[in-house]
Design a protein around this motif. Sequence first.
Motif, mmCIF file in Angstrom:
data_model
loop_
_atom_site.group_PDB
_atom_site.id
_atom_site.type_symbol
_atom_site.label_atom_id
_atom_site.label_comp_id
_atom_site.label_asym_id
_atom_site.label_seq_id
_atom_site.Cartn_x
_atom_site.Cartn_y
_atom_site.Cartn_z
ATOM 1 N N PRO A 363 0.215 5.506 -8.524
ATOM 2 C CA PRO A 363 1.140 4.639 -9.276
ATOM 3 C C PRO A 363 0.386 3.641 -10.155
ATOM 4 C CG PRO A 363 1.575 4.606 -6.904
ATOM 5 C CD PRO A 363 0.245 5.242 -7.096
ATOM 6 N N GLU A 364 1.153 3.031 -11.048
ATOM 7 C CA GLU A 364 0.636 1.873 -11.767
ATOM 8 C C GLU A 364 0.294 0.774 -10.748
ATOM 9 O OE1 GLU A 364 0.163 1.486 -15.054
ATOM 10 O OE2 GLU A 364 0.903 3.504 -15.550
ATOM 11 N N PHE A 365 -0.700 -0.030 -11.061
ATOM 12 C CA PHE A 365 -1.112 -1.180 -10.240
ATOM 13 C C PHE A 365 -1.690 -0.745 -8.885
ATOM 14 C CE2 PHE A 365 2.928 -2.005 -12.479
ATOM 15 C CZ PHE A 365 2.427 -2.728 -13.555
ATOM 16 N N TRP A 366 -2.101 0.545 -8.806
ATOM 17 C CA TRP A 366 -2.638 1.069 -7.538
ATOM 18 C C TRP A 366 -3.931 0.343 -7.148
ATOM 19 C CZ3 TRP A 366 -0.366 3.399 -3.836
ATOM 20 C CH2 TRP A 366 -1.035 4.193 -2.897
ATOM 21 N N ASN A 367 -4.653 -0.136 -8.132
ATOM 22 C CA ASN A 367 -5.922 -0.810 -7.865
ATOM 23 C C ASN A 367 -5.824 -2.332 -7.975
ATOM 24 O OD1 ASN A 367 -7.362 1.656 -7.514
ATOM 25 N ND2 ASN A 367 -7.398 1.916 -9.749
ATOM 26 N N ASP A 368 -4.614 -2.844 -8.131
ATOM 27 C CA ASP A 368 -4.410 -4.291 -8.227
ATOM 28 C C ASP A 368 -4.273 -4.859 -6.817
ATOM 29 O OD1 ASP A 368 -3.479 -6.895 -8.572
ATOM 30 O OD2 ASP A 368 -2.311 -6.384 -10.346
ATOM 31 N N LEU A 374 -1.806 -2.065 2.198
ATOM 32 C CA LEU A 374 -1.152 -0.932 2.852
ATOM 33 C C LEU A 374 0.265 -1.236 3.310
ATOM 34 C CD1 LEU A 374 -4.031 0.620 5.004
ATOM 35 C CD2 LEU A 374 -3.080 1.475 2.861
ATOM 36 N N ASN A 375 0.535 -2.484 3.691
ATOM 37 C CA ASN A 375 1.862 -2.817 4.211
ATOM 38 C C ASN A 375 2.799 -3.399 3.158
ATOM 39 O OD1 ASN A 375 0.535 -5.224 3.952
ATOM 40 N ND2 ASN A 375 1.055 -5.986 5.998
ATOM 41 N N GLN A 376 2.385 -3.394 1.903
ATOM 42 C CA GLN A 376 3.275 -3.791 0.814
ATOM 43 C C GLN A 376 4.065 -2.569 0.326
ATOM 44 O OE1 GLN A 376 0.057 -5.768 -1.604
ATOM 45 N NE2 GLN A 376 1.715 -7.240 -2.028
ATOM 46 N N PRO A 377 5.248 -2.810 -0.243
ATOM 47 C CA PRO A 377 5.994 -1.673 -0.785
ATOM 48 C C PRO A 377 5.302 -1.141 -2.038
ATOM 49 C CG PRO A 377 7.088 -3.709 -1.390
ATOM 50 C CD PRO A 377 5.984 -4.093 -0.443
ATOM 51 N N VAL A 378 5.315 0.166 -2.188
ATOM 52 C CA VAL A 378 4.740 0.757 -3.380
ATOM 53 C C VAL A 378 5.570 0.333 -4.594
ATOM 54 C CG1 VAL A 378 6.063 2.913 -3.189
ATOM 55 C CG2 VAL A 378 3.878 2.900 -4.406
ATOM 56 N N VAL A 379 4.891 -0.004 -5.715
ATOM 57 C CA VAL A 379 5.573 -0.387 -6.953
ATOM 58 C C VAL A 379 4.981 0.434 -8.090
ATOM 59 C CG1 VAL A 379 6.082 -2.726 -6.166
ATOM 60 C CG2 VAL A 379 3.946 -2.274 -7.401
ATOM 61 N N GLY A 380 5.634 0.362 -9.227
ATOM 62 C CA GLY A 380 5.117 1.047 -10.400
ATOM 63 C C GLY A 380 5.225 2.557 -10.325
#
Length: 534
Positions: A363-368, A374-380
């Motif tokens: 996803p976008e922002f995968w490296n931000d 790991l425990n944040q919701p995936v975005v982008g």
Amino acid sequence: MLIERIMHSRFPSILVLLTLIMSCTDEPDSPTPNPFDPNNPTTNGDPFNLKVEIQDQEVLLTWEIPEADYDNFVVYRNSVRLAVVTKSENNYKDNTIQNGIKYHYQICAGKDNRKSKLSKGSITNALPLVKIGQPQITGNDVTITWAGEDVDGEIVGYTFRLNQGDWSDFSPETKYIFADLVHKKSHKIEVKAKDVIGDQSIVAERMFSFTVDFNTSIKIHQGKHLTPSTQVKLSLRANHAVEMQISNTTTFGDWEMLKKEVDWELTEGYGNKTVYLKFRDNVKNESEPLSVSIIYDDPQGYYEGLGMVLIPTGSFEMGDHLDGIDNALPVHTVYIDAFYIDKYEVTNAQYQKFVKATGHRTPEFWNDPKFNQLNQPVVGVSWYDAIAYCKWAGKRLPTEAEWEYAARGGLTGKRYPWGNDKSIAREYANHQGTGGKDKWFDTTAPVGSFKPNGYGLYDMAGNVFEWCADWYDESYYSKSPLHNPQGPSSGSYHVLRGGSWFFNSIGRQVADRRNDDPSNTFICIGGIRCVSGF
């Protein structure tokens, strides 16, 4: 004669028709001259010497052929015309007789518009009669029963055969169990009776077919709907079965001996898992394919596993009851079938496993570091990415109606998932760091950081907008179906629900409807929450 000449000259075809109709009428007892005895036209004798007898389960009629000229013979049974016989024949067989009935036969001969005197004879069919009962099925065994009667004596035995096989020896038995029959095909049972004087009945027959009832019972993981491991135990019961097949797909392998309990390995990857089974008996009668499902959940915790919640079947008032949001009107009743929904938004940990397993793009922002814990919701992630993830997980995106039904948590007519009190929003939603539990000002919170709603679902308001399956239509509520609405059949944008850490408070409202291009991967959207059928 005048009428005849007029008819012959002007209507010759009608005259022929009348001649044929009148040659031998359906009223055998009407008095007419006898053309077969010109020297004695009033004779009441028997001109043909009719004989009637039972022969090979039929009535055989024979008579003498007169010397006089005639067109045909007409045979009557119980004063009803039965057949027309050519002038060269002197016999007729009646194979439509029934047991215990007395039959009166008559014949006459016809010539032009006259008929002969009647020759008469009677007989009673006194053969034994057999009736076959309804087959009784037990597994692949079929029990056939029969009963007989004889009007002039006693039945001493029966003989039977199945499917044109050999006749059995005569015996007094009135029941037989045919074992190990093939199901799903037609079978024919035939039975005959014999009385004390040796007369045999007409053959009684009955067609039947059946399907083996295996009366199966299949449990996976002791009947639980979740498993923390791909190793599960199957508990099986299948009456009359001796063999089984088990598969993780609808393609089966070799047959093996039936077991009451089987240790089974599910396929890898979290999600809904289905196991398929078939059974067969000792003559290879097979059951239809059966299936049992379970959800595979990771034992390490909610952010690596599924953690699904069952939302019960029910109805609710969908739309905005309080603030008049234009695209959330009119408020309307919707009925929803039961379904499972993820307790948490899909995390980076879950999405990472999907990427590794499938090679799907990151996803976008995968490296931000603000968004890739790991425990944040995936975005982008786009709507198309969300669809791909759900398919890999064995699930799907919720419909807009399912999402709102689950988000309300069982409450009716409330503004937020927890009620109407805006002042306690910080206890339930990540909304730009407003205080209390809400300490994430410019990023997402780890899933499950706030209180759940009435159904035990977390982050149904705030944190990240979540994709729904539906196309977006601003006026869809005015034409939405009553049961399980699926959204418009086409469109340009897809629905987003639930609000975000980035947006104002109205996005937290359960009735709020947003939409975006399905290819968009903006930082505050792209949340995924999967559902699975019940």
